[in-house]
Motif scaffolding. Structure first.
Motif, PDB file in Angstrom:
ATOM      1  N   GLU A  40       0.817  -1.212   0.000  1.00 58.68           N
ATOM      2  CA  GLU A  40       0.000   0.000   0.000  1.00 58.68           C
ATOM      3  C   GLU A  40       0.851   1.263   0.000  1.00 58.68           C
ATOM      4  N   TYR A  41       1.935   1.263   0.770  1.00 54.41           N
ATOM      5  CA  TYR A  41       2.736   2.477   0.921  1.00 54.41           C
ATOM      6  C   TYR A  41       3.686   2.700  -0.252  1.00 54.41           C
ATOM      7  N   GLN A  42       3.728   1.745  -1.182  1.00 49.85           N
ATOM      8  CA  GLN A  42       4.393   1.959  -2.456  1.00 49.85           C
ATOM      9  C   GLN A  42       3.371   2.461  -3.488  1.00 49.85           C
ATOM     10  N   PHE A  43       2.187   1.874  -3.476  1.00 46.90           N
ATOM     11  CA  PHE A  43       1.133   2.296  -4.399  1.00 46.90           C
ATOM     12  C   PHE A  43       0.652   3.712  -4.079  1.00 46.90           C
ATOM     13  N   ASN A  44       0.829   4.155  -2.841  1.00 50.93           N
ATOM     14  CA  ASN A  44       0.462   5.521  -2.475  1.00 50.93           C
ATOM     15  C   ASN A  44       1.355   6.557  -3.150  1.00 50.93           C
ATOM     16  N   HIS A  45       2.604   6.207  -3.412  1.00 56.37           N
ATOM     17  CA  HIS A  45       3.588   7.213  -3.818  1.00 56.37           C
ATOM     18  C   HIS A  45       4.238   6.975  -5.173  1.00 56.37           C
ATOM     19  N   LEU A  46       4.546   5.737  -5.515  1.00 56.71           N
ATOM     20  CA  LEU A  46       5.298   5.492  -6.747  1.00 56.71           C
ATOM     21  C   LEU A  46       4.548   5.901  -8.017  1.00 56.71           C
ATOM     22  N   PRO A  47       3.225   5.727  -8.106  1.00 57.98           N
ATOM     23  CA  PRO A  47       2.534   6.201  -9.307  1.00 57.98           C
ATOM     24  C   PRO A  47       2.708   7.705  -9.538  1.00 57.98           C
ATOM     25  N   SER A  48       2.711   8.498  -8.469  1.00 57.50           N
ATOM     26  CA  SER A  48       2.903   9.938  -8.623  1.00 57.50           C
ATOM     27  C   SER A  48       4.327  10.275  -9.038  1.00 57.50           C
ATOM     28  N   MET A  49       5.244   9.305  -8.902  1.00 62.32           N
ATOM     29  CA  MET A  49       6.628   9.492  -9.338  1.00 62.32           C
ATOM     30  C   MET A  49       6.833   8.994 -10.780  1.00 62.32           C
ATOM     31  N   GLY A  50       5.743   8.559 -11.407  1.00 63.27           N
ATOM     32  CA  GLY A  50       5.815   8.180 -12.816  1.00 63.27           C
ATOM     33  C   GLY A  50       5.863   6.695 -13.091  1.00 63.27           C
ATOM     34  N   TYR A  51       5.503   5.868 -12.118  1.00 58.23           N
ATOM     35  CA  TYR A  51       5.585   4.423 -12.301  1.00 58.23           C
ATOM     36  C   TYR A  51       4.206   3.782 -12.362  1.00 58.23           C
ATOM     37  N   ARG A  52       4.064   2.817 -13.241  1.00 60.07           N
ATOM     38  CA  ARG A  52       2.879   1.965 -13.257  1.00 60.07           C
ATOM     39  C   ARG A  52       3.108   0.844 -12.257  1.00 60.07           C
ATOM     40  N   CYS A  53       2.235   0.716 -11.297  1.00 57.33           N
ATOM     41  CA  CYS A  53       2.375  -0.288 -10.242  1.00 57.33           C
ATOM     42  C   CYS A  53       1.292  -1.342 -10.398  1.00 57.33           C
ATOM     43  N   ILE A  54       1.729  -2.580 -10.595  1.00 54.79           N
ATOM     44  CA  ILE A  54       0.808  -3.706 -10.735  1.00 54.79           C
ATOM     45  C   ILE A  54       1.039  -4.646  -9.557  1.00 54.79           C
ATOM     46  N   GLY A  55       0.000  -4.873  -8.794  1.00 52.20           N
ATOM     47  CA  GLY A  55       0.065  -5.805  -7.675  1.00 52.20           C
ATOM     48  C   GLY A  55      -0.734  -7.052  -8.000  1.00 52.20           C
ATOM     49  N   MET A  56      -0.080  -8.172  -7.973  1.00 51.76           N
ATOM     50  CA  MET A  56      -0.696  -9.449  -8.333  1.00 51.76           C
ATOM     51  C   MET A  56      -0.925 -10.272  -7.072  1.00 51.76           C
ATOM     52  N   ASP A  57      -2.172 -10.661  -6.815  1.00 48.88           N
ATOM     53  CA  ASP A  57      -2.447 -11.587  -5.716  1.00 48.88           C
ATOM     54  C   ASP A  57      -2.099 -12.998  -6.177  1.00 48.88           C
TER      55      ASP A  57
END
Length: 269
Positions: A40-57
């Protein structure tokens, strides 16, 4: 946004996909026994830094389907391949925590790093999660077997005891309850089956097959995957860099999240 991908006729994998327009993609594989919300604390910030974040269950965990079988590292690595192919991903940074790190390593060896440009390992359960005659680090196989037995007998208590090992820094009762709920979202049988893979599988030869730049992030106070595991990964993977986290245990992505996010971003570029 969240959606499902069918990777076998009877198995659907849940994916959380944020900032799809970015060309810089990170595919996160969570640790045992949680799900993509661990980041969660990566998805909160990394997208605003220009990264596409994909979390796979992973299968058996979070919102993904929970079949009765398919919890070997090989099958899990094949699931990752299916997700990468379904989403037509290229030049991905594959990022794995704990058993997610182990599965990432198996993926790189089994699928020749298909679609992956860089690899990031966070407190990875490799090259062996358990102690061996020539590798005196990690848990004993008896300890892992005890966790498996407790999973079938009193899973909530097992999860609570595991949570007590997870963090080095103080966590609030509310945060502890949230973390506990992540584990409960898995199925009992998948929790036990993946623990058996942690106990029985090893990745020494897999490390030698990794050919991409690799970042190893590891807390020095880790009680689940001790720091010597990171040092072994660093020795075994060509072109790898080890960064220690002085104030973290197994949950470095939360305990030192600013350093974690910045270090990962600098590595990806």
């Amino acid at each position: 946004m969240g959606y499902y991908l069918r990777i076998e006729p009877d198995v659907n994998i849940y994916v959380e996909d944020v900032n799809q327009k970015s060309a810089k993609t990170i595919l996160f594989l969570h640790g045992w026994p949680a799900n993509h919300k661990l980041f969660e604390y990566q998805f909160n910030h990394l997208p605003s830094m220009g990264y596409r974040c994909i979390g796979m269950d992973l299968r058996g965990f979070g919102n993904s389907d929970k079949p009765s079988s398919g919890y070997s590292y090989d099958r899990m690595a094949d699931d990752v391949r299916a997700v990468i192919e379904e989403l037509h991903l290229e030049n991905v940074t594959l990022a794995g925590h704990s058993v997610g790190g182990a599965i990432s390593i198996r993926y790189m060896a089994r699928h020749n790093g298909y679609g992956v440009e860089k690899l990031a390992l966070f407190a990875a359960a490799a090259p062996s999660f358990t102690k061996l005659p020539d590798f005196p680090y990690g848990m004993t196989k008896e300890d892992v077997t005890k966790h498996i037995q407790e999973t079938y007998e009193d899973r909530p208590n097992m999860l609570k005891e595991f949570g007590d090992l997870f963090f080095f820094q103080y966590v609030t009762r509310s945060f502890s309850d949230w973390f506990f709920q992540l584990g409960l979202q898995a199925a009992g049988w998948s929790t036990a089956s993946l623990a058996a893979s942690l106990r029985d599988e090893s990745l020494f030869s897999d490390l030698e097959n990794i050919q991409v730049p690799t970042l190893i992030l590891h807390g020095i106070h880790d009680k689940v995957c001790p720091f010597p595991l990171a040092e072994a990964q660093n020795r075994g993977i060509k072109n790898s860099k080890l960064v220690s986290f002085e104030n973290s245990g197994h949950g470095l992505f939360w305990e030192e999240r600013d350093k974690f996010n910045q270090t990962l971003a600098e590595f990806i570029g």
